[in-house]
Enzyme design. Structure first.
Site, PDB file in Angstrom:
ATOM      1  CE1 TYR A  83      -3.921  -2.063   0.029  1.00  0.00           C
ATOM      2  CE2 TYR A  83      -2.951  -3.141   1.938  1.00  0.00           C
ATOM      3  CZ  TYR A  83      -3.907  -3.103   0.935  1.00  0.00           C
ATOM      4  OH  TYR A  83      -4.832  -4.092   0.843  1.00  0.00           O
ATOM      5  N   PRO A  96     -11.367  -0.684  -1.920  1.00  0.00           N
ATOM      6  CG  PRO A  96     -11.454  -2.439  -0.373  1.00  0.00           C
ATOM      7  CD  PRO A  96     -10.634  -1.240  -0.775  1.00  0.00           C
ATOM      8  CG  HIS A 322      -7.701  -2.705   1.247  1.00  0.00           C
ATOM      9  ND1 HIS A 322      -7.931  -3.403   2.419  1.00  0.00           N
ATOM     10  CD2 HIS A 322      -7.907  -3.602   0.252  1.00  0.00           C
ATOM     11  CE1 HIS A 322      -8.265  -4.644   2.130  1.00  0.00           C
ATOM     12  NE2 HIS A 322      -8.260  -4.804   0.835  1.00  0.00           N
ATOM     13  CB  SER A 538     -10.622 -11.041  -2.629  1.00  0.00           C
ATOM     14  OG  SER A 538     -10.769 -11.077  -1.226  1.00  0.00           O
TER      15      SER A 538
END
Length: 622
Positions: A83, A96, A322, A538
């Site tokens: 990240y 997301p 996230h 996922s």
């Protein structure tokens, strides 16, 4: 191994895998994804790296030392790599979204009632967090029953991603003797307002919250007071946003406004209606990017972990930054809120109300011509992203996880094999695939990667495509079972800390810290290919009617999120229009065909088994 305690239970430290095991698995994972020439070169490099007394053993020793002196040896490496070092814009690329069920708001006040009810649930959930009485999570699926680390929950409403020129910082607010005032930031018509949730030492009830939200909407409608859409700057690339933030910080007014946003519990974004077509696909896209400047793209602040979206047209959900936590934590929190709202009627009573509520405060900004130019640039880039996102949300109704369980197969492994089949049918090749695996069995555990593009899955998809007519159903069934067993085995490795990706990352980062230069192992083309996740997947299951979506992680790839329910499966597939190699609709079409083909194979094989059994019984009776 030393241990820590969560809720009085032991949570172990993340182990360091054996070096030889990791290198062997790496070669096994990559062989069928490389040409023979590429693989031979990689095999030599890996052999040299892992040789006795070589650089690999030295790094492994240092990594073991690191693991003995830290709560989690990979956490910082992983957080930066996944990240904070990433310079791409947060919307679509990183953040997301959970898409709530479509709400039926019949009047403007209904959306504000929904928002007030939602905020009331957030405050209740935050109280549980502050009191540390949130029920502990336990693992489900493989190795079920293990108590999980709860640390991520405590970052839901107390953290912030601060942009940096080269690397962002995940800022966690620490409790102090003098607690910070609790407030929420409400975004409305690209304006930002401070909604204090505690006034005169009393927490606002739903009636008070509704009153304040009504005031905010009236204030936002005042065109004379409207300020430029500063929130658009947070949708820019991270380096660009860091530079823009530095420009904003020159003015004390802007510094004060930034401070209020960065310290808030969360954002509630009151969106304008976005248009007549509100399919699942449209709502997913609106959650991810807001529709750009012409819709609600400026009504966001992407650095905050939790942004609750409440659209006047009933398009609602939550967007999350996230880096602070994983999807399952987002799901648990949002399910709590939705169940709370469904289970308890809106409490719009005047009892125990704060008698005189001060008006919410509009955040002010001093915008120079330079800032206006930066906003225009960010808006243009966001608009290009809006046009580029190719999203397809598909509800597969032929069957769900109950049918898969009846085949005595893991639903997750089954769906992963179906994704491999769908991709191969669509593109004619296997690719590096990412499936997130939770490491919350360990202290500060985040995720590792389940490499779903296994050799066994490749053998199965070839039999179902190129070998469709030359391979018997019995052989195909054996290959399917082998693929699911391989997927299940790798999943077990990943959730117990024995997968390869975090281990290789740790070795690579240690080599960098020790100033070894870039080693051949990590310059090799195979390593680069292994980290180009064309298929990023996922499983995000829910018990409430909602679904998760996100964007691809590479320009020529797919994001594929799935939510298996009893009798159906929700797929959220994303790609980019400007890639000539991808098409979300075509991939979904191939995926659906693959799911049907695997079902038909299972049914036909079962029929054959029954016939064989009957034949055997007949022979015995004769």
């Amino acid at each position: 191994m030393t241990v820590d305690f969560v809720c009085g239970q032991r949570v172990p430290l993340l182990p360091v895998p054996n070096l030889k095991d990791t290198l062997d698995r790496y070669l096994s994972c990559m062989k069928h994804l490389l040409t023979e020439e590429q693989f031979n070169k990689t095999q030599n490099i890996v052999t040299q790296f892992g040789a006795p007394g070589g650089v690999g053993e030295l790094l492994q020793s240092k990594l073991t030392d690191r693991s003995e002196n830290m709560a989690n040896w990979v956490y910082d490496y992983w957080l930066n790599d996944m990240y904070l070092n990433n310079r791409l814009a947060l919307p679509v690329n990183s953040s997301p979204a959970m898409v709530f069920p479509q709400q039926n708001f019949k009047a403007p006040i209904d959306s504000l009632r929904f928002a007030a009810h939602l905020i009331s649930g957030v405050l209740e959930y935050k109280t549980h967090l502050d009191d540390r009485n949130l029920p502990a999570d336990y693992a489900r699926g493989q190795l079920a029953g293990t108590r999980l680390c709860m640390e991520q929950y405590y970052r839901l409403f107390t953290s912030y991603r601060l942009p940096g020129p080269e690397r962002d910082t995940l800022v966690a607010q620490e409790s102090s003797v003098m607690p910070e005032p609790e407030h929420i930031i409400v975004a409305c018509k690209n304006q930002f307002f401070v909604l204090d949730v505690m006034i005169n030492f009393r927490q606002l009830n739903q009636r008070d919250l509704l009153t304040q939200l009504e005031k905010i909407v009236k204030m936002a409608d005042n065109e004379e007071e409207q300020l430029p859409p500063i929130g658009l700057l947070t949708s820019d690339g991270r380096t660009e946003w860091a530079e823009s933030r530095s420009v904003l910080m020159r003015e004390s007014t802007n510094r004060d406004s930034l401070d209020m946003i960065e310290r808030c519990l969360c954002l509630v974004c009151l969106d304008d209606a976005s248009g007549p077509e509100l399919s699942d696909t449209t709502r997913a896209m609106l959650m991810l990017h807001g529709g750009g400047l012409t819709k609600n793209g400026g009504n966001r602040w992407y650095d905050k972990p939790m942004q609750f979206i409440v659209g006047a047209d009933g398009c609602c959900g939550v967007v999350c930054e996230h880096s602070a936590f994983e999807g399952i934590v987002l799901v648990q929190c949002t399910e709590y809120l939705l169940k709370c709202m469904i289970g308890s009627p809106s409490k719009l009573v005047r009892a125990a109300s704060v008698s005189e509520l001060p008006a919410p405060r509009r955040l002010r900004w001093k915008c120079t011509p330079e800032i206006h130019k930066l906003i225009t640039s960010a808006a243009d880039k966001l608009q290009r992203m809006v046009k580029n996102l190719d999203m397809n949300v598909h509800k597969f109704h032929d069957y769900g996880k109950e049918f898969i369980k009846k085949q005595k197969m893991s639903p997750d492994a089954y769906i992963q094999v179906a994704l491999q089949l769908g991709f191969y049918r669509c593109h004619g090749r296997p690719v590096s695939t990412y499936e997130s695996a939770s490491l919350r069995r360990f202290q500060q555990g985040r995720v590792d990667n389940i490499r779903s593009a296994t050799p066994e899955a490749f053998a199965f998809v070839k039999a179902m495509t190129e070998g469709k007519n030359s391979t018997s159903d019995t052989e195909k069934m054996e290959l399917l079972k082998g693929a699911i067993t391989a997927q299940t085995s790798y999943t077990r490795l990943a959730i117990t800390g024995m997968a390869i990706d975090n281990h290789l990352l740790g070795l690579r980062e240690l080599a960098h810290e020790m100033k070894m230069g870039k080693l051949e192992m990590f310059k090799d083309e195979a390593y680069l290919i292994s980290n180009q996740f064309i298929l990023s997947t996922s499983q995000v299951p829910t018990t409430v009617e909602m679904f998760c979506c996100y964007g691809p992680v590479v320009p020529n790839g797919y994001g594929a999120c799935y939510n298996p329910q009893s009798d159906h499966i929700i797929f959220s597939v994303s790609s980019f229009h400007n890639s000539q190699q991808t098409c979300s609709a075509e991939f979904v079409k191939c995926l659906v065909q693959g799911l049907r083909d695997i079902r038909d194979l299972c049914k036909h094989w079962r029929f054959i088994c029954i016939i064989k059994c009957l034949h055997h019984l007949c022979c015995q009776s004769v």
